[in-house]
Design a protein around this motif. Structure first.
Motif, PDB file in Angstrom:
ATOM      1  N   ALA A 370      21.233  30.971  33.620  1.00  0.00           N
ATOM      2  CA  ALA A 370      21.562  30.809  32.203  1.00  0.00           C
ATOM      3  C   ALA A 370      23.054  31.014  31.964  1.00  0.00           C
ATOM      4  CB  ALA A 370      20.740  31.788  31.371  1.00  0.00           C
ATOM      5  N   LEU A 371      23.631  31.988  32.654  1.00  0.00           N
ATOM      6  CA  LEU A 371      25.072  32.225  32.506  1.00  0.00           C
ATOM      7  C   LEU A 371      25.889  31.047  33.024  1.00  0.00           C
ATOM      8  CD1 LEU A 371      25.351  35.988  33.534  1.00  0.00           C
ATOM      9  CD2 LEU A 371      25.748  35.012  31.269  1.00  0.00           C
ATOM     10  N   LEU A 372      25.428  30.460  34.161  1.00  0.00           N
ATOM     11  CA  LEU A 372      26.163  29.316  34.701  1.00  0.00           C
ATOM     12  C   LEU A 372      26.059  28.102  33.787  1.00  0.00           C
ATOM     13  CD1 LEU A 372      25.175  29.640  38.495  1.00  0.00           C
ATOM     14  CD2 LEU A 372      27.373  30.185  37.409  1.00  0.00           C
ATOM     15  N   ALA A 373      24.884  27.937  33.162  1.00  0.00           N
ATOM     16  CA  ALA A 373      24.706  26.773  32.273  1.00  0.00           C
ATOM     17  C   ALA A 373      25.310  26.991  30.896  1.00  0.00           C
ATOM     18  CB  ALA A 373      23.216  26.465  32.132  1.00  0.00           C
ATOM     19  N   MET A 374      25.648  28.209  30.582  1.00  0.00           N
ATOM     20  CA  MET A 374      26.181  28.510  29.251  1.00  0.00           C
ATOM     21  C   MET A 374      27.607  27.993  29.123  1.00  0.00           C
ATOM     22  SD  MET A 374      26.430  32.257  27.445  1.00  0.00           S
ATOM     23  CE  MET A 374      24.720  32.543  27.838  1.00  0.00           C
ATOM     24  N   LYS A 375      27.932  27.434  27.988  1.00  0.00           N
ATOM     25  CA  LYS A 375      29.266  26.917  27.708  1.00  0.00           C
ATOM     26  C   LYS A 375      30.080  27.976  26.976  1.00  0.00           C
ATOM     27  CE  LYS A 375      27.755  22.095  27.316  1.00  0.00           C
ATOM     28  NZ  LYS A 375      27.730  20.896  26.434  1.00  0.00           N
ATOM     29  N   THR A 376      31.380  27.922  27.226  1.00  0.00           N
ATOM     30  CA  THR A 376      32.264  28.855  26.546  1.00  0.00           C
ATOM     31  C   THR A 376      32.395  28.463  25.076  1.00  0.00           C
ATOM     32  OG1 THR A 376      34.207  27.547  27.096  1.00  0.00           O
ATOM     33  CG2 THR A 376      33.543  29.216  28.686  1.00  0.00           C
ATOM     34  N   PRO A 377      32.791  29.372  24.207  1.00  0.00           N
ATOM     35  CA  PRO A 377      32.961  29.029  22.784  1.00  0.00           C
ATOM     36  C   PRO A 377      33.963  27.896  22.552  1.00  0.00           C
ATOM     37  CG  PRO A 377      32.912  31.396  23.079  1.00  0.00           C
ATOM     38  CD  PRO A 377      32.941  30.806  24.445  1.00  0.00           C
ATOM     39  N   HIS A 378      34.988  27.826  23.361  1.00  0.00           N
ATOM     40  CA  HIS A 378      35.975  26.760  23.191  1.00  0.00           C
ATOM     41  C   HIS A 378      35.380  25.395  23.534  1.00  0.00           C
ATOM     42  CE1 HIS A 378      39.892  24.865  23.023  1.00  0.00           C
ATOM     43  NE2 HIS A 378      39.698  24.364  24.254  1.00  0.00           N
ATOM     44  N   GLU A 379      34.582  25.385  24.648  1.00  0.00           N
ATOM     45  CA  GLU A 379      33.938  24.107  25.013  1.00  0.00           C
ATOM     46  C   GLU A 379      32.923  23.689  23.946  1.00  0.00           C
ATOM     47  OE1 GLU A 379      34.175  24.741  29.863  1.00  0.00           O
ATOM     48  OE2 GLU A 379      32.277  24.941  28.797  1.00  0.00           O
ATOM     49  N   GLN A 380      32.201  24.659  23.401  1.00  0.00           N
ATOM     50  CA  GLN A 380      31.221  24.332  22.363  1.00  0.00           C
ATOM     51  C   GLN A 380      31.911  23.796  21.113  1.00  0.00           C
ATOM     52  OE1 GLN A 380      27.940  24.539  22.864  1.00  0.00           O
ATOM     53  NE2 GLN A 380      27.507  23.671  20.836  1.00  0.00           N
ATOM     54  N   MET A 381      33.072  24.387  20.772  1.00  0.00           N
ATOM     55  CA  MET A 381      33.807  23.932  19.592  1.00  0.00           C
ATOM     56  C   MET A 381      34.329  22.514  19.784  1.00  0.00           C
ATOM     57  SD  MET A 381      37.139  25.689  17.847  1.00  0.00           S
ATOM     58  CE  MET A 381      38.120  25.272  19.300  1.00  0.00           C
ATOM     59  N   MET A 382      34.862  22.218  20.985  1.00  0.00           N
ATOM     60  CA  MET A 382      35.371  20.860  21.245  1.00  0.00           C
ATOM     61  C   MET A 382      34.230  19.847  21.217  1.00  0.00           C
ATOM     62  SD  MET A 382      38.602  21.181  21.526  1.00  0.00           S
ATOM     63  CE  MET A 382      38.995  19.575  22.196  1.00  0.00           C
ATOM     64  N   GLU A 383      33.073  20.227  21.763  1.00  0.00           N
ATOM     65  CA  GLU A 383      31.922  19.313  21.767  1.00  0.00           C
ATOM     66  C   GLU A 383      31.437  19.029  20.333  1.00  0.00           C
ATOM     67  OE1 GLU A 383      27.458  18.971  23.764  1.00  0.00           O
ATOM     68  OE2 GLU A 383      28.782  20.655  24.242  1.00  0.00           O
ATOM     69  N   ASP A 384      31.425  20.073  19.491  1.00  0.00           N
ATOM     70  CA  ASP A 384      30.995  19.878  18.103  1.00  0.00           C
ATOM     71  C   ASP A 384      31.982  18.991  17.340  1.00  0.00           C
ATOM     72  OD1 ASP A 384      28.879  21.476  18.684  1.00  0.00           O
ATOM     73  OD2 ASP A 384      29.738  23.308  17.787  1.00  0.00           O
ATOM     74  N   GLN A 385      33.270  19.149  17.604  1.00  0.00           N
ATOM     75  CA  GLN A 385      34.262  18.309  16.927  1.00  0.00           C
ATOM     76  C   GLN A 385      34.121  16.844  17.342  1.00  0.00           C
ATOM     77  OE1 GLN A 385      38.080  19.965  17.722  1.00  0.00           O
ATOM     78  NE2 GLN A 385      37.854  21.665  16.250  1.00  0.00           N
ATOM     79  N   GLN A 386      33.893  16.625  18.632  1.00  0.00           N
ATOM     80  CA  GLN A 386      33.714  15.242  19.095  1.00  0.00           C
ATOM     81  C   GLN A 386      32.463  14.610  18.485  1.00  0.00           C
ATOM     82  OE1 GLN A 386      33.705  15.384  23.339  1.00  0.00           O
ATOM     83  NE2 GLN A 386      35.907  15.972  23.491  1.00  0.00           N
ATOM     84  N   THR A 387      31.389  15.404  18.403  1.00  0.00           N
ATOM     85  CA  THR A 387      30.150  14.875  17.817  1.00  0.00           C
ATOM     86  C   THR A 387      30.342  14.553  16.338  1.00  0.00           C
ATOM     87  OG1 THR A 387      28.901  16.245  19.358  1.00  0.00           O
ATOM     88  CG2 THR A 387      27.718  15.357  17.466  1.00  0.00           C
ATOM     89  N   ALA A 388      31.051  15.397  15.627  1.00  0.00           N
ATOM     90  CA  ALA A 388      31.290  15.165  14.199  1.00  0.00           C
ATOM     91  C   ALA A 388      32.162  13.933  13.983  1.00  0.00           C
ATOM     92  CB  ALA A 388      31.947  16.389  13.583  1.00  0.00           C
ATOM     93  N   GLU A 389      33.178  13.716  14.859  1.00  0.00           N
ATOM     94  CA  GLU A 389      34.027  12.531  14.708  1.00  0.00           C
ATOM     95  C   GLU A 389      33.247  11.258  14.948  1.00  0.00           C
ATOM     96  OE1 GLU A 389      37.229  13.157  17.348  1.00  0.00           O
ATOM     97  OE2 GLU A 389      38.199  14.734  16.138  1.00  0.00           O
ATOM     98  N   LYS A 390      32.326  11.312  15.938  1.00  0.00           N
ATOM     99  CA  LYS A 390      31.515  10.117  16.192  1.00  0.00           C
ATOM    100  C   LYS A 390      30.585   9.809  15.030  1.00  0.00           C
ATOM    101  CE  LYS A 390      31.527  10.564  21.217  1.00  0.00           C
ATOM    102  NZ  LYS A 390      30.695  10.790  22.414  1.00  0.00           N
ATOM    103  N   GLU A 391      30.008  10.844  14.457  1.00  0.00           N
ATOM    104  CA  GLU A 391      29.078  10.633  13.360  1.00  0.00           C
ATOM    105  C   GLU A 391      29.788  10.392  12.036  1.00  0.00           C
ATOM    106  OE1 GLU A 391      26.598  13.977  13.311  1.00  0.00           O
ATOM    107  OE2 GLU A 391      25.535  13.521  15.193  1.00  0.00           O
TER     108      GLU A 391
END
Length: 512
Positions: A370-391
């Motif tokens: 679970a720790l290895l699969a967990m994303k850092t807060p910065h990666e999660q924030m960048m992923e959310d921004q990319q998803t919001a721009e696409k939508e």
């Protein structure tokens, strides 16, 4: 009287001259007589002719006396005895006794082949011992700047040569007044009284015989000072008593094992112990005998154990004995049932331990994945921004980083120590660094004692001198000026011509 030439005994006397009647040789022209004759001086006064001669003299003494070697030795010995005695404040009657011992030593040819200062010191010490004085051999050695053991050897040989016996034993209490006056006690009278009583108690407990009186007096004085709250160290008392600190500690250890040494101060002052303790040598030998008995008993036990083991091995090697023992040791049905229940319970406990261990390993593996699969807060924030721009929608607000997701982490929980483990680790660290902690504690106690005595000085802190604005040099214009400033700041010297630095760089430019 015989003639030294012909050996004739026919001596002819004519006034003060004696001559041989046979050969005419003058045998003696200045005889010593016991008659008193008078004469007349130029002024008409009556004068006595001749000189008085002592029983130990072989010639006439005057201001310019140059007699025999024995007379010179006696005169020099008396002068040295007087000088040494005056330097040590020894009275005149002891000087006269010491001189008589010196005369006996010269008569026995004891002085021959020995240094006179050793013989003089030995004679003075014998006279002081007769008068029960507090002088020690080491005091004479300090005054003469010589080895105390050389004086001690000469002293023992002098006693043997002159057959001096029954010298009085030195009472350690005669040194207490001398040592106490040098240590400058506040309440000196009480300290001296307690020290004298301690010396008397040590004498009853056989601690004085065979030991240096100065060591006994020093130990008693140290105990008396502690009894009266007078702070004096072992080093101070050992210095004035002229004994080693190890000797002082041994006397204290011997007194500690006595009945008086186990009492309190008030009880010791109020009671008078009538019993006596065994001498230290006796206690030491009894302790060795007890240790020998214990070792002997232990050896006997070991021998019996070895014999029993040998018999057991012999039985195991014999099949008939082994069969008899098996029949004798066969379990009853009840014992067999109890052993079966115990084995079953042990099996269940081991199975439960293994099952828990497997569960813990699975939980740790799942947590790691679970720790290895967990994303850092910065990666999660960048992923959310990319998803919001696409939508085409608004981006999510940034996630605030925190450690709340680590509260239930099993890996971190396994690293943290509980209270018991923390106490064990602290005890291990304290044991390993015990010497360092003791040194720090000693330093703190010394600082507190110095502060209480008013002699503590705060350590001076070095202040770095800040460079003033006017003293700060201007930035260098070129390499030559930079080199000049660096040399002046680091190693200023009068032997360096700093004006030549600019010429060095100009020459290099011309060469290039």
């Amino acid at each position: 009287m015989k003639c030294p030439r012909c050996g004739s005994t026919s001596i002819k006397r004519d006034g003060n001259d004696s001559s041989c009647a046979n050969c005419g040789v003058v045998v003696d022209d200045a005889p010593i007589v016991s008659e008193v004759t008078f004469g007349e001086s130029s002024s008409g006064a009556a004068v006595v002719h001749g000189s008085f001669v002592g029983a130990d003299q072989s010639g006439i003494r005057n201001n310019n006396f140059h007699g025999e070697s024995r007379e010179l030795t006696l005169q020099k010995g008396k002068n040295r005895i007087t000088a040494l005695a005056h330097a040590m404040d020894i009275p005149q009657h002891i000087i006269e006794k010491a001189h008589r011992y010196f005369v006996l030593a010269v008569t026995k040819n004891f002085v021959k082949g020995r240094r006179s200062q050793y013989v003089v010191s030995a004679c003075l010490y014998v006279a002081c011992r007769r008068e029960l004085r507090h002088e020690m051999l080491i005091d004479f050695a300090d005054k003469l700047f010589c080895n105390v053991f050389a004086i001690g050897t000469t002293y023992l040989q002098l006693l043997k040569t002159l057959d001096i016996k029954n010298l009085p034993l030195i009472d350690p209490s005669i040194y207490i007044q001398r040592f106490a006056s040098k240590l400058d006690f506040d309440n000196a009278k009480n300290v001296r009284n307690d020290a004298v009583r301690l010396v008397q108690r040590m004498g009853r407990d056989y601690l004085v015989e065979g030991r240096r009186p100065a060591g006994i007096a020093a130990a008693a004085l140290l105990l008396a000072a502690r009894m009266n709250n007078q702070r004096r160290s072992k080093t101070q008392i050992a210095f004035y008593a002229k004994v080693a600190e190890e000797t002082l500690q041994r006397r204290l250890d011997e007194f500690r094992h006595t009945e008086a040494g186990r009492q309190t101060i008030s009880v010791f002052r109020m009671t008078n112990i009538e019993s006596q303790s065994d001498p230290p040598s006796y206690q030491k030998h009894r302790k060795r005998e007890q240790e020998g008995i214990e070792e002997k008993v232990q050896d006997e036990i070991d021998a019996e154990m070895e014999e029993m083991m040998a018999q057991m091995v012999e039985k195991n090697e014999n099949p008939e004995e082994r069969a008899k023992e098996a029949l004798f040791l066969e379990d009853t049905p009840q014992e067999k049932a109890e052993r079966t229940v115990q084995n079953r319970a042990q099996y269940i406990i081991e199975y439960e331990r293994e099952r828990r261990r497997m569960l813990n390993e699975e939980a740790n593996n799942a947590a790691t994945e679970a720790l290895l699969a967990m994303k850092t807060p910065h990666e999660q924030m960048m992923e959310d921004q990319q998803t919001a721009e696409k939508e085409g929608g608004d981006a999510r607000p940034p996630v605030v980083e925190s450690l709340s997701d680590l509260d239930d982490d099993p890996e971190i929980d396994s690293i943290l120590l509980n209270d018991e483990e923390r106490n064990i680790k602290e005890a291990v660290w304290t044991t390993v660094n015990m010497e360092y902690l003791q040194e720090q504690e000693t330093k703190l106690l010394k600082i507190e004692a110095d502060k209480a005595a008013g002699v503590y000085k705060e350590p001076k802190k070095r202040k770095r001198q800040k460079q003033k604005d006017g003293e700060k040099p201007a930035p260098p214009k070129d390499a030559a000026e930079s080199t000049k400033q660096m040399v002046q700041q680091r190693a200023p010297s009068k032997k360096i011509n700093y004006e030549k630095f600019s010429g060095l760089w100009s020459k290099r430019k011309k060469l290039t």
